[in-house]
Design a protein around this motif. Structure first.
Motif, PDB file in Angstrom:
ATOM      1  N   GLY A  95     -12.750   4.251  -0.854  1.00  0.00           N
ATOM      2  CA  GLY A  95     -11.900   4.478  -1.748  1.00  0.00           C
ATOM      3  C   GLY A  95     -12.779   5.709  -2.693  1.00  0.00           C
ATOM      4  O   GLY A  95     -12.647   5.406  -3.989  1.00  0.00           O
ATOM      5  N   SER A  96     -13.344   6.616  -2.271  1.00  0.00           N
ATOM      6  CA  SER A  96     -14.213   7.343  -2.818  1.00  0.00           C
ATOM      7  C   SER A  96     -13.304   8.561  -3.791  1.00  0.00           C
ATOM      8  O   SER A  96     -14.125   8.940  -4.805  1.00  0.00           O
ATOM      9  CB  SER A  96     -14.972   8.120  -1.880  1.00  0.00           C
ATOM     10  OG  SER A  96     -14.175   9.041  -1.111  1.00  0.00           O
ATOM     11  N   ALA A  98     -10.006   9.387  -6.240  1.00  0.00           N
ATOM     12  CA  ALA A  98      -9.299   8.617  -7.404  1.00  0.00           C
ATOM     13  C   ALA A  98      -8.017   9.367  -7.616  1.00  0.00           C
ATOM     14  O   ALA A  98      -7.870  10.555  -7.553  1.00  0.00           O
ATOM     15  CB  ALA A  98     -10.306   8.842  -8.441  1.00  0.00           C
ATOM     16  N   LEU A  99      -7.093   8.449  -8.045  1.00  0.00           N
ATOM     17  CA  LEU A  99      -5.972   8.842  -8.473  1.00  0.00           C
ATOM     18  C   LEU A  99      -6.160   9.378  -9.947  1.00  0.00           C
ATOM     19  O   LEU A  99      -6.861   8.657 -10.981  1.00  0.00           O
ATOM     20  CB  LEU A  99      -4.885   7.662  -8.584  1.00  0.00           C
ATOM     21  CG  LEU A  99      -4.589   7.119  -7.035  1.00  0.00           C
ATOM     22  CD1 LEU A  99      -3.629   5.995  -7.447  1.00  0.00           C
ATOM     23  CD2 LEU A  99      -4.453   8.048  -6.129  1.00  0.00           C
ATOM     24  N   VAL A 208     -15.399   7.376   2.010  1.00  0.00           N
ATOM     25  CA  VAL A 208     -14.226   7.170   2.870  1.00  0.00           C
ATOM     26  C   VAL A 208     -13.103   7.053   2.236  1.00  0.00           C
ATOM     27  O   VAL A 208     -12.819   6.440   1.173  1.00  0.00           O
ATOM     28  CB  VAL A 208     -14.475   6.059   4.019  1.00  0.00           C
ATOM     29  CG1 VAL A 208     -15.444   6.541   4.903  1.00  0.00           C
ATOM     30  CG2 VAL A 208     -14.818   4.745   3.636  1.00  0.00           C
ATOM     31  N   GLU A 209     -11.883   7.700   2.239  1.00  0.00           N
ATOM     32  CA  GLU A 209     -10.840   7.699   1.434  1.00  0.00           C
ATOM     33  C   GLU A 209      -9.699   8.155   2.356  1.00  0.00           C
ATOM     34  O   GLU A 209      -9.564   8.886   3.498  1.00  0.00           O
ATOM     35  CB  GLU A 209     -10.987   8.716   0.639  1.00  0.00           C
ATOM     36  CG  GLU A 209      -9.896   9.339  -0.234  1.00  0.00           C
ATOM     37  CD  GLU A 209      -9.038   8.243  -1.191  1.00  0.00           C
ATOM     38  OE1 GLU A 209      -9.759   7.585  -1.951  1.00  0.00           O
ATOM     39  OE2 GLU A 209      -7.853   8.051  -0.865  1.00  0.00           O
ATOM     40  N   ILE A 211      -6.424   9.418   1.605  1.00  0.00           N
ATOM     41  CA  ILE A 211      -5.415  10.397   1.275  1.00  0.00           C
ATOM     42  C   ILE A 211      -6.084  11.708   1.322  1.00  0.00           C
ATOM     43  O   ILE A 211      -7.154  12.127   0.711  1.00  0.00           O
ATOM     44  CB  ILE A 211      -5.112   9.953  -0.248  1.00  0.00           C
ATOM     45  CG1 ILE A 211      -4.494   8.584  -0.649  1.00  0.00           C
ATOM     46  CG2 ILE A 211      -4.016  11.051  -0.769  1.00  0.00           C
ATOM     47  CD1 ILE A 211      -3.001   8.219   0.093  1.00  0.00           C
ATOM     48  N   ILE A 214      -6.731  13.814  -1.730  1.00  0.00           N
ATOM     49  CA  ILE A 214      -7.904  13.233  -2.367  1.00  0.00           C
ATOM     50  C   ILE A 214      -9.210  13.550  -1.718  1.00  0.00           C
ATOM     51  O   ILE A 214     -10.155  14.066  -2.372  1.00  0.00           O
ATOM     52  CB  ILE A 214      -7.890  11.917  -2.514  1.00  0.00           C
ATOM     53  CG1 ILE A 214      -6.304  11.667  -3.287  1.00  0.00           C
ATOM     54  CG2 ILE A 214      -9.021  11.362  -3.258  1.00  0.00           C
ATOM     55  CD1 ILE A 214      -6.263  10.405  -3.599  1.00  0.00           C
ATOM     56  N   THR A 241     -10.316   8.165   6.270  1.00  0.00           N
ATOM     57  CA  THR A 241     -10.121   7.252   7.185  1.00  0.00           C
ATOM     58  C   THR A 241      -9.748   5.776   6.315  1.00  0.00           C
ATOM     59  O   THR A 241      -9.788   5.840   5.149  1.00  0.00           O
ATOM     60  CB  THR A 241     -11.429   6.792   8.110  1.00  0.00           C
ATOM     61  OG1 THR A 241     -11.280   5.603   9.041  1.00  0.00           O
ATOM     62  CG2 THR A 241     -12.403   6.456   6.899  1.00  0.00           C
ATOM     63  N   ARG A 244     -10.884   0.189   4.796  1.00  0.00           N
ATOM     64  CA  ARG A 244     -11.170  -1.076   4.931  1.00  0.00           C
ATOM     65  C   ARG A 244     -12.083  -1.521   6.329  1.00  0.00           C
ATOM     66  O   ARG A 244     -12.396  -2.494   6.518  1.00  0.00           O
ATOM     67  CB  ARG A 244      -9.758  -2.033   5.222  1.00  0.00           C
ATOM     68  CG  ARG A 244      -8.941  -1.925   3.929  1.00  0.00           C
ATOM     69  CD  ARG A 244      -7.366  -2.287   3.937  1.00  0.00           C
ATOM     70  NE  ARG A 244      -6.762  -1.446   4.998  1.00  0.00           N
ATOM     71  CZ  ARG A 244      -5.428  -1.594   5.218  1.00  0.00           C
ATOM     72  NH1 ARG A 244      -4.812  -2.426   4.446  1.00  0.00           N
ATOM     73  NH2 ARG A 244      -4.840  -0.704   5.726  1.00  0.00           N
ATOM     74  N   GLY A 259     -13.967   1.100  -4.527  1.00  0.00           N
ATOM     75  CA  GLY A 259     -13.648   1.249  -5.383  1.00  0.00           C
ATOM     76  C   GLY A 259     -12.052   0.972  -5.801  1.00  0.00           C
ATOM     77  O   GLY A 259     -11.347   1.556  -6.412  1.00  0.00           O
ATOM     78  N   ALA A 260     -11.428   0.128  -4.773  1.00  0.00           N
ATOM     79  CA  ALA A 260     -10.169  -0.423  -4.794  1.00  0.00           C
ATOM     80  C   ALA A 260     -10.278  -1.984  -4.487  1.00  0.00           C
ATOM     81  O   ALA A 260     -11.081  -2.182  -3.935  1.00  0.00           O
ATOM     82  CB  ALA A 260      -9.275   0.409  -3.960  1.00  0.00           C
ATOM     83  N   VAL A 312      -6.870  -0.209  -8.534  1.00  0.00           N
ATOM     84  CA  VAL A 312      -5.799   0.017  -7.587  1.00  0.00           C
ATOM     85  C   VAL A 312      -5.781  -0.883  -6.450  1.00  0.00           C
ATOM     86  O   VAL A 312      -7.080  -1.091  -6.222  1.00  0.00           O
ATOM     87  CB  VAL A 312      -5.351   1.510  -7.469  1.00  0.00           C
ATOM     88  CG1 VAL A 312      -5.123   2.336  -8.506  1.00  0.00           C
ATOM     89  CG2 VAL A 312      -6.447   1.814  -6.677  1.00  0.00           C
ATOM     90  N   GLN A 320       0.450   2.501  -0.217  1.00  0.00           N
ATOM     91  CA  GLN A 320      -0.015   3.007  -1.354  1.00  0.00           C
ATOM     92  C   GLN A 320       0.956   4.285  -1.916  1.00  0.00           C
ATOM     93  O   GLN A 320       1.293   4.385  -3.095  1.00  0.00           O
ATOM     94  CB  GLN A 320      -1.469   3.521  -1.297  1.00  0.00           C
ATOM     95  CG  GLN A 320      -1.963   4.350  -2.721  1.00  0.00           C
ATOM     96  CD  GLN A 320      -3.377   4.806  -2.404  1.00  0.00           C
ATOM     97  OE1 GLN A 320      -4.285   4.141  -1.696  1.00  0.00           O
ATOM     98  NE2 GLN A 320      -3.710   5.903  -3.375  1.00  0.00           N
TER      99      GLN A 320
HETATM  100  N1  SAH Z   1     -14.151   5.324  -6.319  1.00  0.00           N
HETATM  101  C1  SAH Z   1     -13.197   5.943  -7.166  1.00  0.00           C
HETATM  102  C2  SAH Z   1     -11.968   5.223  -7.535  1.00  0.00           C
HETATM  103  C3  SAH Z   1     -10.837   5.404  -6.594  1.00  0.00           C
HETATM  104  S1  SAH Z   1      -9.353   4.837  -7.013  1.00  0.00           S
HETATM  105  C4  SAH Z   1     -13.918   6.224  -8.669  1.00  0.00           C
HETATM  106  O1  SAH Z   1     -14.927   5.817  -8.895  1.00  0.00           O
HETATM  107  O2  SAH Z   1     -13.554   7.085  -9.605  1.00  0.00           O
HETATM  108  C5  SAH Z   1      -9.314   3.904  -5.770  1.00  0.00           C
HETATM  109  C6  SAH Z   1      -9.150   5.047  -4.380  1.00  0.00           C
HETATM  110  O3  SAH Z   1      -9.172   4.255  -3.169  1.00  0.00           O
HETATM  111  C7  SAH Z   1      -7.734   5.874  -4.347  1.00  0.00           C
HETATM  112  O4  SAH Z   1      -8.353   7.143  -4.299  1.00  0.00           O
HETATM  113  C8  SAH Z   1      -7.326   5.346  -3.127  1.00  0.00           C
HETATM  114  O5  SAH Z   1      -6.531   6.492  -2.579  1.00  0.00           O
HETATM  115  C9  SAH Z   1      -8.272   4.664  -2.162  1.00  0.00           C
HETATM  116  N2  SAH Z   1      -8.017   3.779  -1.304  1.00  0.00           N
HETATM  117  C10 SAH Z   1      -7.033   2.709  -1.426  1.00  0.00           C
HETATM  118  N3  SAH Z   1      -6.970   1.943  -0.323  1.00  0.00           N
HETATM  119  C11 SAH Z   1      -7.675   2.540   0.591  1.00  0.00           C
HETATM  120  C12 SAH Z   1      -7.983   2.513   1.874  1.00  0.00           C
HETATM  121  N4  SAH Z   1      -7.518   1.360   2.753  1.00  0.00           N
HETATM  122  N5  SAH Z   1      -8.756   3.486   2.630  1.00  0.00           N
HETATM  123  C13 SAH Z   1      -9.431   4.305   1.874  1.00  0.00           C
HETATM  124  N6  SAH Z   1      -9.314   4.564   0.621  1.00  0.00           N
HETATM  125  C14 SAH Z   1      -8.303   3.760  -0.059  1.00  0.00           C
END
Ligand code: SAH
Length: 324
Positions: A95-96, A98-99, A208-209, A211, A214, A241, A244, A259-260, A312, A320
């Motif tokens: 979840g690298s 960020a929204l 890994v992210e 969206i 993003i 990808t 999870r 990060g989520a 999130v 999402q």
């Molecule tokens: N690591 C970022 C925080 C990101 S917010 C920071 O430190 O600022 C959380 C992120 O997780 C979002 O970009 C969201 O798109 C991503 N995310 C949520 N579920 C996910 C999944 N199953 N696989 C990859 N990314 C995911």
């Protein structure tokens, strides 16, 4: 109402970034030289979208129930992981991106706006929350989005519930669909870049992210940062990808950061953790805890809770984007 009157930051300023690091040191969030150095090296201003506060953090103690990846949250995670981010090690940042609304959108609240928000009855009056968002000048929401956003309004409200007057906070909970529709989508890659600098050219930092936009903007940000050469060398990469599932290609990892918030500990991530390695992951739904998962050398797992947080959800891309 002039809620943004006290904006005191500018973009792209090394000095401001240093000021933020000093602030976090002063409040005891950054404890080590190592974390201070990497946060000084990677200029946060390069990882936030135009017009958002890169260098401001809340002076509230860490652990207040609205912490997300605000600067102090990044610092906390780096502190927890620093021994597992030595040169040559492998790090995974799940979840690298960020929204925008999540981690890098800080603001000052005027006392009168704060009072209104605290008195706000979200059950009967969702719309007001979004008016305040607009007053905060950070979001351009379409009116037809409003009725779909009760849950986000709830999160906004609970976020503000323990706000204090001079607080500078961070928002979360806006799915990228909204950001995309308002044209202010922004990825970060900030922590992935920090990890890359710490593990160095002999190591690997993988983000890994899920969206695509993003991922793309994270890569652009990284290329502008002090981690650009590590990107060129291939010791830093970001992949599209489902996080999870981790990123088995470069496993096992000495450090994993998520990060989520996951509903529970994702088994693939535990599997990809190296014996002796550490994962930092928010777990829970409404009430979330930042868990520190250590894999011992014999492969057994120990888990402790560092602090209460709000992130999130770690979820499917579809969920999402639908804001589920
Ligand atoms: N690591 C970022 C925080 C990101 S917010 C920071 O430190 O600022 C959380 C992120 O997780 C979002 O970009 C969201 O798109 C991503 N995310 C949520 N579920 C996910 C999944 N199953 N696989 C990859 N990314 C995911």
């Amino acid at each position: 109402m002039n809620v943004l009157a006290k904006r005191s930051w500018t973009r792209g300023s090394i000095d401001k970034n240093k000021g933020l690091v000093e602030h976090l040191q002063q409040y005891g969030v950054i404890k080590s030289k190592k974390v201070a150095e990497v946060m000084e090296t990677i200029d946060r201003g390069l990882f936030v979208p135009n017009g958002t506060a890169a260098y401001v953090d809340s002076p509230m103690p860490i652990g207040y129930n609205a912490t997300i990846s605000a600067p102090h949250m990044h610092a906390t995670c780096l502190e927890l992981l620093k021994e597992h981010l030595q040169p040559g090690m492998h790090a995974l940042d799940v979840g690298s991106g960020a929204l925008l609304a999540h981690s890098h959108c800080s603001f000052h609240l005027s006392p009168s706006l704060l009072m209104k928000i605290q008195a706000w009855d979200v059950e009967t009056d969702v719309e007001h929350g979004f008016m305040w968002f607009r007053e905060l000048d950070q979001f351009a929401l379409e009116p037809d989005e409003l009725d779909q956003n009760q849950w986000k309004a709830n999160m906004l409200r609970s976020f503000f519930a323990d706000a204090s007057f001079d607080m500078v906070g961070s928002f979360l909970c806006f799915p990228s669909r909204l950001l995309a529709s308002s044209g202010i989508l922004a990825g970060t890659g900030y922590l992935t870049a920090c990890f890359a600098v710490m593990v160095g050219p002999q190591g690997h930092a993988v983000g890994v992210e899920h969206i695509p936009e993003i991922v793309a903007s994270s890569i652009e940000n990284i290329k502008k940062s002090a981690a650009a050469d590590l990107w060129e060398r291939g010791s830093l990469s970001v992949h599209l990808t489902d996080g999870r599932l981790g990123w088995p290609e470069l496993a096992p990892y000495d450090a994993i950061h998520v990060g989520a918030a996951a509903p529970d500990l994702p088994q693939p991530l535990i599997q990809q953790l190296k014996p002796g390695g550490r994962m930092v992951i928010p777990v829970g739904k409404i009430f979330q805890e930042l868990k520190v998962v250590d894999k011992k050398l014999d492969g057994s797992i120990s888990v402790y809770t560092e602090t209460a947080v709000r992130y999130v959800p770690l979820t499917s891309r579809t969920a999402q984007l639908q804001g589920d």
